[in-house]
Scaffold this active site. Structure first.
Site, PDB file in Angstrom:
ATOM      1  N   PHE A 110      73.059  -0.768  -6.088  1.00 37.58           N
ATOM      2  CA  PHE A 110      73.407  -1.352  -7.353  1.00 37.58           C
ATOM      3  C   PHE A 110      73.246  -2.907  -7.318  1.00 37.58           C
ATOM      4  O   PHE A 110      73.198  -3.604  -8.301  1.00 37.58           O
ATOM      5  CB  PHE A 110      75.089  -1.342  -7.323  1.00 37.58           C
ATOM      6  CG  PHE A 110      75.620  -2.575  -6.479  1.00 37.58           C
ATOM      7  CD1 PHE A 110      75.878  -2.250  -5.217  1.00 37.58           C
ATOM      8  CD2 PHE A 110      76.202  -3.490  -7.116  1.00 37.58           C
ATOM      9  CE1 PHE A 110      76.586  -3.538  -4.439  1.00 37.58           C
ATOM     10  CE2 PHE A 110      76.964  -4.512  -6.529  1.00 37.58           C
ATOM     11  CZ  PHE A 110      76.917  -4.541  -5.159  1.00 37.58           C
ATOM     12  N   LYS A 111      72.855  -3.361  -6.136  1.00 38.62           N
ATOM     13  CA  LYS A 111      72.399  -4.854  -6.259  1.00 38.62           C
ATOM     14  C   LYS A 111      70.994  -5.028  -6.953  1.00 38.62           C
ATOM     15  O   LYS A 111      70.852  -6.271  -7.403  1.00 38.62           O
ATOM     16  CB  LYS A 111      72.034  -5.135  -4.786  1.00 38.62           C
ATOM     17  CG  LYS A 111      73.446  -4.930  -3.931  1.00 38.62           C
ATOM     18  CD  LYS A 111      73.108  -5.640  -2.228  1.00 38.62           C
ATOM     19  CE  LYS A 111      74.438  -5.823  -1.704  1.00 38.62           C
ATOM     20  NZ  LYS A 111      75.073  -4.667  -1.081  1.00 38.62           N
TER      21      LYS A 111
END
Ligand SMILES: *Cc1c(COP(=O)(O)O)cnc(C)c1O
Length: 461
Positions: A110-111
């Site tokens: 998700f980063k």
């Protein structure tokens, strides 16, 4: 919109200054002076917007004219062009829960959602205002690769990422070292992750070196990372709510540094009808203990099958604390001093009551995490990565929750195999990764060696 520090001793800054600076001079973290509010009429329109269109709506008041709308829209479009799913962050129904897949970016975690955006922002401001930026960071795996992919090939930016030699997974290592762009420099430190962090801290403390090369950071303290994460809370809500602007939802968030879940808290303050945020931790449960007791006390970090959440001091927690204490920088300074001196602090009981108004928390153990992966696979044919499994387990018993899926299961194939007996099929970005050419500098774990290597590289480039 001006940005202020959680410790209350730094002058307020513009959006561009806040993004380029990262951390405030008084050691605090930046927050906007106020939050925009999206009322029912505006929220009703969201279900008809694409991720990129909604991103523009959410980001616009925070950028507040510092980037013209047309430029901002184009920056958003380019930031998410490398995602492999047309919805960018799609929602998938699994059992009675929703899985919010945040892993369709280039490094499958998700980063990417925030770092693809941050890389473009850095480039935009550097092109407009001149100058260059040298990003320096230490990673235990996920952050480093997402940061590298966020700035690879970007003009006026160089990046140096330290990882502990032989101590990150082969996939994580290759996601970093096979990026061969001229502006990307991987350093494998002959030591552990903490050595890398210590070296980075030391070099940031070297004022002459820091200013000469304009060192910048990409860890989750940068306000733009939080900002980009607000988008998917609003987007997921709009997909579940449709045209009902008052539809309430519960989010379950696997948490380490409190960055992702803080974005959820901000989304709620901006009008997204979030009834509750479930804070899900693994055995490194400092945040769960806080939500249950009102006392924040550091402990020993223990390794788990969800390593990106193996954290005992959550840097972004300070942002929440600032708001919880009534936007009181002096109170935050006192608590941070107590944390440094005594290893803990407690919030007053009337403040603690507010915590329970929005957060519940659960720490999920190793066996339960693996069992959750196994059960979800057996019942629904859906493979969870171990971080996502922590969030799904913590949402057990909820009639309906949106569970944030923070990584693709193939990124943590070992843990998945322990749970279900086979490894997930590799998605395209990982196919053949181990055979690709790689570039990496191995160095002893001391600041002088890293500084020397950086100066040599920067002088040539
Ligand atoms: C970084 C990370 C987390 C934790 O996110 P925070 O913002 O630190 O709370 C969870 N899962 C994965 C896969 C991560 O990479």
């Amino acid at each position: 919109m001006r940005y202020i520090s959680t410790r209350g001793l730094s002058p307020s800054l513009s959006f561009a200054e806040t993004v380029m600076k990262g951390l405030a001079d008084d050691g605090g973290l930046f927050l906007p002076e106020s939050y925009p509010w999206f009322g029912p009429g505006e929220r009703r329109r969201w279900s008809g917007l694409s991720f990129q269109e909604l991103a523009l709506e959410i980001l616009r008041p925070f950028v507040d004219g510092e980037i013209p709308d047309g430029d901002l829209a184009s920056l958003i479009r380019r930031a998410y062009a490398g995602f492999s799913h047309p919805e960018i962050t799609p929602l998938v129904r699994v059992g009675n829960q929703w899985i919010l897949e945040l892993f369709h970016g280039p490094t499958l975690a998700f980063k990417d959602v925030a770092l693809q955006f941050l890389g473009r922002l850095f480039e935009y401001f550097l092109q407009r205002d001149g100058g260059f930026l040298t990003i320096l960071g230490a990673t235990s795996g996920d952050t480093g690769s997402a940061a590298i992919h966020g700035v690879r090939g970007r003009e006026r930016i160089r990046i140096f990422i330290l990882h502990p030699h032989g101590r990150v997974s082969p996939i994580q290592e290759r996601q970093m070292t096979t990026v061969l762009d001229d502006n990307v420099h991987n350093i494998a430190i002959q030591g552990v992750f903490d050595d890398g962090q210590r070296i980075v801290k030391e070099l940031f403390g070297d004022a002459e070196f820091r200013d000469r090369w304009r060192l910048g950071a990409v860890n989750s303290i940068n306000w733009a990372r939080i900002l980009a994460q607000i988008i998917y809370y609003a987007h997921a809500w709009s997909r579940v709510a449709g045209e009902d602007p008052e539809r309430e939802v519960v989010f379950s968030v696997p948490t380490g540094n409190f960055g992702d879940i803080f974005a959820g808290y901000v989304a709620q303050r901006m009008g997204v009808p979030i009834r509750r945020l479930i804070l899900a931790t693994n055995r490194n449960d400092i945040l769960t203990r806080f939500v249950h007791s009102g006392t924040y006390r550091t402990g020993e970090v223990v390794p788990t099958v969800s390593p990106s959440m193996d954290i005992q001091v959550s840097s972004n927690f300070e942002r929440y604390l600032y708001h919880l204490m009534g936007d009181d920088g002096a109170a935050v300074r006192e608590m941070m001093a107590a944390l440094n001196q005594e290893g803990e602090f407690a919030v007053p009981s009337e403040k603690f009551a507010q915590v329970a108004g929005i957060f519940t928390a659960r720490a999920v153990g190793e066996a339960e995490t693996l069992e959750r992966i196994r059960r979800t696979w057996q019942e629904s044919g859906y493979l969870l990565d171990p971080h996502t499994a922590v969030g799904v387990a913590a949402a057990e018993g909820e009639s309906e929750a949106i569970c944030l899926a923070t990584a693709h299961p193939a990124k943590f194939g070992d843990a998945v195999r322990q749970a279900v007996g086979f490894e997930p099929e590799l998605p395209p970005p990982l196919v053949g990764l181990l055979d690709k050419p790689a570039r990496c500098q191995i160095l002893p774990a001391d600041a002088a060696s890293v500084k020397g290597f950086m100066e040599k590289t920067l002088t040539v480039g």
